[in-house]
Scaffold this active site. Structure first.
Site, short mmCIF file in Angstrom:
data_model
loop_
_atom_site.label_atom_id
_atom_site.label_comp_id
_atom_site.label_asym_id
_atom_site.label_seq_id
_atom_site.Cartn_x
_atom_site.Cartn_y
_atom_site.Cartn_z
CG ASP A 429 17.27 47.07 19.76
OD1 ASP A 429 17.57 47.70 20.78
OD2 ASP A 429 17.74 45.94 19.48
CG HIS A 430 21.01 48.47 19.09
ND1 HIS A 430 22.02 48.80 19.97
CD2 HIS A 430 20.61 47.22 19.44
CE1 HIS A 430 22.25 47.79 20.80
NE2 HIS A 430 21.39 46.81 20.51
N GLY A 527 24.54 38.13 20.10
CA GLY A 527 24.82 36.89 19.39
C GLY A 527 25.18 35.76 20.35
N GLY A 559 21.32 40.87 24.71
CA GLY A 559 22.05 39.62 24.62
C GLY A 559 21.56 38.56 25.59
CB ALA A 560 18.26 37.81 27.04
CG ASN A 580 16.86 44.06 24.03
OD1 ASN A 580 15.95 44.35 24.79
ND2 ASN A 580 17.46 44.96 23.27
CB VAL A 581 14.93 37.36 23.26
CG1 VAL A 581 15.15 35.95 22.75
CG2 VAL A 581 14.92 37.38 24.79
CB THR A 583 20.86 34.85 18.96
OG1 THR A 583 21.60 36.06 18.84
CG2 THR A 583 21.63 33.71 18.30
#
Length: 629
Positions: A429-430, A527, A559-560, A580-581, A583
């Site tokens: 990721d990222h 977040g 940010g789901a 994407n999960v 937090t």
């Protein structure tokens, strides 16, 4: 009967020539001297079937006495052909068979009637008795006689797991030369059921059999080049002769066309350099020529059957591909779905392709959860939740997690994915720097995210295109982001004033970089969302989906965590196929650590995993992927 004459010229005259075409798996029965072929729930006289209409090897007679006269051009009259009846087999047993065979005039032709494996076993036992009395026979039979004669015991169907050879990452090679309608229906069903993974290469019969040598060579070269590329990419690769039947003016000319087509298939397979995961040859002549001429096989071990009547060999040490499974699929065997069934059973179970997971989600109208993991408990929580929900899932490693866990963390993810009972892939990721993405491409990830959101649009395009080209050469899927999310993830913070929504016009150009998935910015954040709740621009998402669906690119939403169910459903309806999960799963982990009264480390690990699993399972059901493995 040139084959029989050739055998006699070498072996000498036999006491009798046995004709026994009974083949249970192929639906072939002989009753009252008439040979039948099963078609669904009825028996059709063989002379009325598609097989009898072959331009080179066709025939008119269903009665085998008349068939012998037809095929020998009257040399052996029908009334001179002997026959063993089903009644003799079932009432007289092996002794009666032995007595009958011993009474035959030397050089006789004898038909064996049979409608069950037991009939075949009785005949084989009686023939053995006759052989023990000094008799010798030349047999023209189907596979059922061979099994009965040498006492092969039925066993479970052979699967890839039954081969102890190293796992092959390449695709499977399927070669089809048979052109009868039954084979064509089977090929059509194969292409229909496996259209996502199957790549088809059709060789023009006209070009390889009727045109110049230059045209023929070019057609063969084209097929070889495509096949090698598909096999290296791990695709199931179908090579087949064109389905339009082209015949000559005479049976001799038709046979010449058949020979040229068969030799073209041999040349193609001979020139393919990639070692296939397995090879399947469809058609009698095709399977024989492919094995002996293209693969140079001189010896093979028969392992069992991939399907009733479809043998599986293990190619011998002196062949071009030692140890590779070789599936011999006769042209006259199986229902219309039989070929597709074999390919399905020999497919890689629970594949690790992120791209395939997302394509399946696109076709099925659901989304896949990509869950950030940091340790063994997180990895196990994702895999166990996915298995329990019978769902695909993605293990996702952020650069911050990789900085702490390194290669061992990635290795754990890959190992867990490979051993999972459901499709699990591993995603980086990222990737914000070329350095970390180049490293990720070498570590076994199934997909990577190219994050150029901190760059100008022109720089982002260039950066993304460079990584995409490298990833494509390794068959690794690429996700890339356009726009910029606000919020904090693993210590990386983007302020609200730096956030930027995805621009539709830029997205059109951005997709030309060759990416497979686009991470969109539509008001989502990393977040926690503000107290007022998320404000997603669904109209923008709809526009992006209209564009991406035309380009074959799937949409991703970061940010789901914290998005309400209604909004999740609306995002899926508008094309989001990966959420994407992070937090909420992290919070479950931390809450379990701080609230647990467990003092033993193992108990703490168990408690945190259980807490994460509950969140992950809820997300899987919310995204609609439960039951889709």
């Amino acid at each position: 009967m040139q084959e029989a004459d050739a055998a006699v010229s070498i072996l000498g005259e036999m006491d009798a020539w046995i004709i026994c075409p009974f083949f249970l798996q192929g639906g072939r029965y002989t009753i009252d001297d008439v040979h039948y072929v099963a078609d669904s729930d009825r028996l059709v006289p063989a002379g009325e079937t598609e097989f009898a209409k072959d331009a080179s090897f066709g025939y008119k007679s269903s009665n085998l006495r008349e068939w012998v006269e037809e095929k020998t051009a009257g040399t052996i009259p029908a009334n001179s052909v002997e026959s063993i009846s089903i009644q003799l087999l079932r009432t007289g047993g092996p002794d009666a068979v032995c007595e009958f065979l011993c009474s035959l005039k030397k050089g006789s032709a004898c038909i064996v009637n049979a409608a069950s494996d037991r009939d075949m076993a009785v005949f084989a036992a009686g023939m053995i008795q006759a052989e023990q009395k000094g008799k010798s026979f030349l047999c023209r039979t189907a596979a059922s006689f061979v099994s009965a004669r040498i006492g092969i015991i039925p066993k479970d169907l052979v699967l890839p797991k039954d081969f102890a050879s190293d796992k092959e990452s390449s695709g499977a090679l399927i070669v089809v030369g048979s052109y009868v309608p039954k084979t064509t229906k089977q090929v059509e069903e194969l292409q229909s059921q496996h259209k996502q993974k199957l790549r088809s290469i059709e060789i023009s019969v006209e070009k390889v059999a009727l045109q110049s040598s230059e045209v023929r060579a070019a057609e063969i070269s084209r097929a070889v080049e495509m096949a090698d590329a598909f096999l290296r990419a791990g695709r199931e690769t179908l090579i087949m002769s064109s389905r339009e039947l082209i015949t000559g003016k005479t049976s001799s000319e038709s046979l010449d066309i058949n020979s040229k087509v068969s030799s073209a298939l041999v040349e193609v397979v001979s020139q393919i350099t990639t070692r296939p995961r397995y090879i399947l040859a469809k058609g009698g002549i095709t399977s024989s020529d492919t094995a002996t001429k293209a693969l140079k096989a001189r010896r093979a071990l028969v392992i069992g059957q991939a399907l009733a009547g479809v043998p599986v060999w293990k190619l011998g040490p002196k062949s071009r591909h030692p140890g590779v499974p070789y599936i011999v699929f006769p042209g006259n065997v199986g229902s219309s779905t039989a070929l597709a069934e074999v390919v399905k059973s020999w497919s890689v179970v629970a594949g690790r392709s992120t791209k395939q997971l997302l394509l399946n989600a696109e076709n099925g109208g659901y989304a896949i959860g990509a869950f950030n993991v940091y340790n063994l408990e997180g990895i196990e929580a994702v895999v166990e939740a996915a298995e329990e929900e019978n769902s695909p899932a993605i293990l996702q490693v952020h650069p911050g997690a990789f900085k702490q866990g390194g290669i061992p963390l990635v290795s754990c993810c890959i190992s867990a994915a490979e051993q999972a009972r459901v499709p699990i892939s591993v995603h980086f990721d990222h990737g914000t720097t070329k350095h970390e993405l180049l490293e990720a491409l070498e570590l076994g990830f199934d997909s990577v995210m190219v994050d150029g959101s901190h760059l100008s649009f022109t720089e982002n395009v260039s950066y993304t295109k460079t990584i995409t080209e490298l990833a494509c050469s390794k068959n690794i899927m690429v996700e890339a982001g356009l726009g910029r999310l606000s919020g904090t993830e693993d210590g990386l913070t983007v302020e609200d004033y730096e956030a930027k929504l995805t621009n539709v016009h830029q997205a059109q150009e951005f997709m030309e970089t060759g990416i497979d998935a686009l991470a969109v910015c539509i008001g989502n954040v990393h977040g926690k969302y503000p107290e007022s709740g998320p404000d997603l621009k669904l109209d923008l998402l709809k526009e992006l989906h209209n564009l991406s669906s035309k380009k074959g690119v799937v949409l991703v939403l970061h940010g789901a965590s914290g998005l309400p169910e209604k909004l999740i459903k609306e995002c899926i309806e508008n094309g989001v196929r990966k959420f994407n999960v992070n937090t909420e799963v992290r919070k479950a982990y931390m809450d379990a650590l701080t609230s647990s009264k467990k003092t033993d480390l193992v108990d703490l690990m168990s408690a945190t995993k259980t807490a994460m699993k509950a969140v992950i399972a809820d997300k899987i059901r919310l995204f609609g992927s439960a039951g889709k493995a």
